[in-house]
Design a protein around this motif. Sequence first.
Motif, PDB file in Angstrom:
ATOM      1  N   GLU A 111      45.533  -2.592  44.492  1.00  0.00           N
ATOM      2  CA  GLU A 111      46.088  -1.348  45.092  1.00  0.00           C
ATOM      3  C   GLU A 111      45.242  -0.572  46.199  1.00  0.00           C
ATOM      4  O   GLU A 111      45.924  -0.112  47.112  1.00  0.00           O
ATOM      5  CB  GLU A 111      46.636  -0.571  44.028  1.00  0.00           C
ATOM      6  CG  GLU A 111      47.277   0.814  44.307  1.00  0.00           C
ATOM      7  CD  GLU A 111      47.761   1.672  43.110  1.00  0.00           C
ATOM      8  OE1 GLU A 111      48.713   2.517  43.526  1.00  0.00           O
ATOM      9  OE2 GLU A 111      47.894   1.165  42.078  1.00  0.00           O
ATOM     10  N   GLU A 112      44.084  -0.227  45.786  1.00  0.00           N
ATOM     11  CA  GLU A 112      43.071   0.829  46.439  1.00  0.00           C
ATOM     12  C   GLU A 112      42.916   0.003  47.935  1.00  0.00           C
ATOM     13  O   GLU A 112      42.794   0.675  48.838  1.00  0.00           O
ATOM     14  CB  GLU A 112      41.836   0.772  45.742  1.00  0.00           C
ATOM     15  CG  GLU A 112      41.841   1.686  44.475  1.00  0.00           C
ATOM     16  CD  GLU A 112      40.646   1.567  43.787  1.00  0.00           C
ATOM     17  OE1 GLU A 112      40.188   2.595  43.151  1.00  0.00           O
ATOM     18  OE2 GLU A 112      40.028   0.495  43.616  1.00  0.00           O
ATOM     19  N   TRP A 113      43.029  -1.313  47.885  1.00  0.00           N
ATOM     20  CA  TRP A 113      42.658  -2.121  49.097  1.00  0.00           C
ATOM     21  C   TRP A 113      43.951  -1.864  49.981  1.00  0.00           C
ATOM     22  O   TRP A 113      43.916  -1.939  51.010  1.00  0.00           O
ATOM     23  CB  TRP A 113      42.272  -3.485  48.942  1.00  0.00           C
ATOM     24  CG  TRP A 113      42.052  -4.432  50.128  1.00  0.00           C
ATOM     25  CD1 TRP A 113      41.012  -3.736  51.014  1.00  0.00           C
ATOM     26  CD2 TRP A 113      42.389  -5.416  50.618  1.00  0.00           C
ATOM     27  NE1 TRP A 113      41.079  -4.796  52.059  1.00  0.00           N
ATOM     28  CE2 TRP A 113      41.922  -5.831  51.720  1.00  0.00           C
ATOM     29  CE3 TRP A 113      43.217  -6.346  49.997  1.00  0.00           C
ATOM     30  CZ2 TRP A 113      42.278  -6.825  52.369  1.00  0.00           C
ATOM     31  CZ3 TRP A 113      43.729  -7.557  50.725  1.00  0.00           C
ATOM     32  CH2 TRP A 113      43.281  -7.852  51.939  1.00  0.00           C
ATOM     33  N   GLY A 114      45.054  -2.077  49.076  1.00  0.00           N
ATOM     34  CA  GLY A 114      46.291  -2.076  49.934  1.00  0.00           C
ATOM     35  C   GLY A 114      46.531  -0.666  50.843  1.00  0.00           C
ATOM     36  O   GLY A 114      47.099  -0.461  51.700  1.00  0.00           O
ATOM     37  N   HIS A 115      45.976   0.543  50.141  1.00  0.00           N
ATOM     38  CA  HIS A 115      45.959   1.874  50.618  1.00  0.00           C
ATOM     39  C   HIS A 115      45.171   1.769  51.745  1.00  0.00           C
ATOM     40  O   HIS A 115      45.491   2.632  53.081  1.00  0.00           O
ATOM     41  CB  HIS A 115      45.737   2.815  49.600  1.00  0.00           C
ATOM     42  CG  HIS A 115      46.763   3.025  48.563  1.00  0.00           C
ATOM     43  ND1 HIS A 115      47.981   2.909  48.645  1.00  0.00           N
ATOM     44  CD2 HIS A 115      46.794   3.203  47.035  1.00  0.00           C
ATOM     45  CE1 HIS A 115      48.708   3.185  47.647  1.00  0.00           C
ATOM     46  NE2 HIS A 115      47.819   3.178  46.728  1.00  0.00           N
ATOM     47  N   ARG A 116      43.823   1.156  51.930  1.00  0.00           N
ATOM     48  CA  ARG A 116      43.200   1.178  52.905  1.00  0.00           C
ATOM     49  C   ARG A 116      43.922   0.221  54.094  1.00  0.00           C
ATOM     50  O   ARG A 116      43.816   0.737  55.309  1.00  0.00           O
ATOM     51  CB  ARG A 116      42.010   0.391  52.754  1.00  0.00           C
ATOM     52  CG  ARG A 116      40.970   1.268  51.933  1.00  0.00           C
ATOM     53  CD  ARG A 116      39.591   0.454  51.873  1.00  0.00           C
ATOM     54  NE  ARG A 116      38.705   1.318  51.231  1.00  0.00           N
ATOM     55  CZ  ARG A 116      37.411   1.326  51.160  1.00  0.00           C
ATOM     56  NH1 ARG A 116      36.832   0.517  51.715  1.00  0.00           N
ATOM     57  NH2 ARG A 116      36.462   2.179  50.482  1.00  0.00           N
ATOM     58  N   LEU A 117      44.441  -1.005  53.634  1.00  0.00           N
ATOM     59  CA  LEU A 117      45.289  -1.673  54.913  1.00  0.00           C
ATOM     60  C   LEU A 117      46.319  -0.813  55.332  1.00  0.00           C
ATOM     61  O   LEU A 117      46.782  -1.005  56.566  1.00  0.00           O
ATOM     62  CB  LEU A 117      45.933  -2.812  53.977  1.00  0.00           C
ATOM     63  CG  LEU A 117      44.842  -3.876  53.768  1.00  0.00           C
ATOM     64  CD1 LEU A 117      45.319  -5.106  53.138  1.00  0.00           C
ATOM     65  CD2 LEU A 117      44.233  -4.514  55.028  1.00  0.00           C
ATOM     66  N   GLN A 118      46.983   0.017  54.651  1.00  0.00           N
ATOM     67  CA  GLN A 118      48.099   0.825  55.137  1.00  0.00           C
ATOM     68  C   GLN A 118      47.628   1.786  56.284  1.00  0.00           C
ATOM     69  O   GLN A 118      48.187   1.749  57.235  1.00  0.00           O
ATOM     70  CB  GLN A 118      48.694   1.733  53.918  1.00  0.00           C
ATOM     71  CG  GLN A 118      49.546   3.036  54.526  1.00  0.00           C
ATOM     72  CD  GLN A 118      50.956   2.425  54.832  1.00  0.00           C
ATOM     73  OE1 GLN A 118      51.679   1.468  54.477  1.00  0.00           O
ATOM     74  NE2 GLN A 118      51.213   2.674  56.350  1.00  0.00           N
ATOM     75  N   LYS A 119      46.379   2.319  56.094  1.00  0.00           N
ATOM     76  CA  LYS A 119      45.842   3.010  57.111  1.00  0.00           C
ATOM     77  C   LYS A 119      45.760   2.233  58.642  1.00  0.00           C
ATOM     78  O   LYS A 119      45.865   2.627  59.499  1.00  0.00           O
ATOM     79  CB  LYS A 119      44.610   3.886  56.653  1.00  0.00           C
ATOM     80  CG  LYS A 119      44.851   5.050  55.601  1.00  0.00           C
ATOM     81  CD  LYS A 119      43.372   5.325  55.268  1.00  0.00           C
ATOM     82  CE  LYS A 119      43.815   6.360  54.081  1.00  0.00           C
ATOM     83  NZ  LYS A 119      42.466   7.129  53.579  1.00  0.00           N
ATOM     84  N   PHE A 120      45.129   0.989  58.150  1.00  0.00           N
ATOM     85  CA  PHE A 120      44.579  -0.078  59.203  1.00  0.00           C
ATOM     86  C   PHE A 120      46.091  -0.221  60.008  1.00  0.00           C
ATOM     87  O   PHE A 120      46.092  -0.044  61.150  1.00  0.00           O
ATOM     88  CB  PHE A 120      44.443  -1.187  58.710  1.00  0.00           C
ATOM     89  CG  PHE A 120      43.879  -2.361  59.818  1.00  0.00           C
ATOM     90  CD1 PHE A 120      43.196  -2.347  61.023  1.00  0.00           C
ATOM     91  CD2 PHE A 120      44.893  -3.217  59.788  1.00  0.00           C
ATOM     92  CE1 PHE A 120      43.051  -3.193  62.002  1.00  0.00           C
ATOM     93  CE2 PHE A 120      44.556  -4.448  60.763  1.00  0.00           C
ATOM     94  CZ  PHE A 120      43.986  -4.221  61.836  1.00  0.00           C
ATOM     95  N   TYR A 121      46.955  -0.621  59.318  1.00  0.00           N
ATOM     96  CA  TYR A 121      48.300  -1.188  60.044  1.00  0.00           C
ATOM     97  C   TYR A 121      49.078   0.134  60.679  1.00  0.00           C
ATOM     98  O   TYR A 121      49.766  -0.090  61.698  1.00  0.00           O
ATOM     99  CB  TYR A 121      49.146  -1.678  59.042  1.00  0.00           C
ATOM    100  CG  TYR A 121      48.482  -3.309  58.785  1.00  0.00           C
ATOM    101  CD1 TYR A 121      48.603  -4.351  59.720  1.00  0.00           C
ATOM    102  CD2 TYR A 121      48.192  -3.602  57.485  1.00  0.00           C
ATOM    103  CE1 TYR A 121      48.423  -5.508  59.679  1.00  0.00           C
ATOM    104  CE2 TYR A 121      47.629  -4.712  57.422  1.00  0.00           C
ATOM    105  CZ  TYR A 121      47.642  -6.005  58.243  1.00  0.00           C
ATOM    106  OH  TYR A 121      47.355  -7.060  58.241  1.00  0.00           O
TER     107      TYR A 121
END
Length: 251
Positions: free
Chosen positions: A186-196
């Motif tokens: 989940e934490e990584w998913g939130h980082r990916l959200q910022k990237f995408y």
Amino acid sequence: MAKTVDRAVGIDIGGTGMKAGIVDLSEGTMLSDRVRIDTPEGAHPADVLRTAHDLLELLGADAEGLPLGVCFPAIVKGGRTLSAANISHDWIGFEAEKFFEDGLGRQIHFVNDADAAGLAEARFGAAKGRDGLTILTTLGTGIGSAFIYDGVLIPNTELGHLIWEGESIERFAAATARERNDLSWEEWGHRLQKFYAHVEFLFSPDLFVVGGGVSKNPEKFMPYITTRAEMVTAVHRNNAGIIGAASLAQV
């Protein structure tokens, strides 16, 4: 197996692993098992070439005489590698295509690894027949990217090197960042959200295709990413680079 003319070998050189396989060029599918060897430490040209030779030996007699495509994590123009992320700086300005042709004793086609994956998905996978701009990203040691517009590749994009908080965004959001920082999915998913979200603001794509090794576990991180554009996983997942490189072998 299919006729020889319909087959080629693809080698996918990554920052942590090198993979190869025999590909059916009419269907865009693997005809052999995928073989893998760890990328030699430092990823210096001579060591990478030796490992490529070992991969061909693992594929055996079925790979002999077939066209060969090689994809690599660098900007590639005119057979030269012009960048070096997660690999030796010896590759910068290096005549990689000629080096591999001389070392392996056969003609090859050398291409950026994410571009190869993008072509595989455009010709045989999630982006086939899609109009507009498709952005494929590969999440692994770094973040690779490929732009496909109306089925045509726009080569050598490097979205993983967008600057984020003073350094390449792949340091923040690649799959290795999750492992290095001991992040939950989940934490990584939130980082990916910022990237995408950042990429979508810059380029307004019509489709995102998510590839790389983690694309086999989309349920673990993709629920935390929201984009206006449709987002799907790569059909060929971690084989996309092999398939795309092989598909270029006769170009």
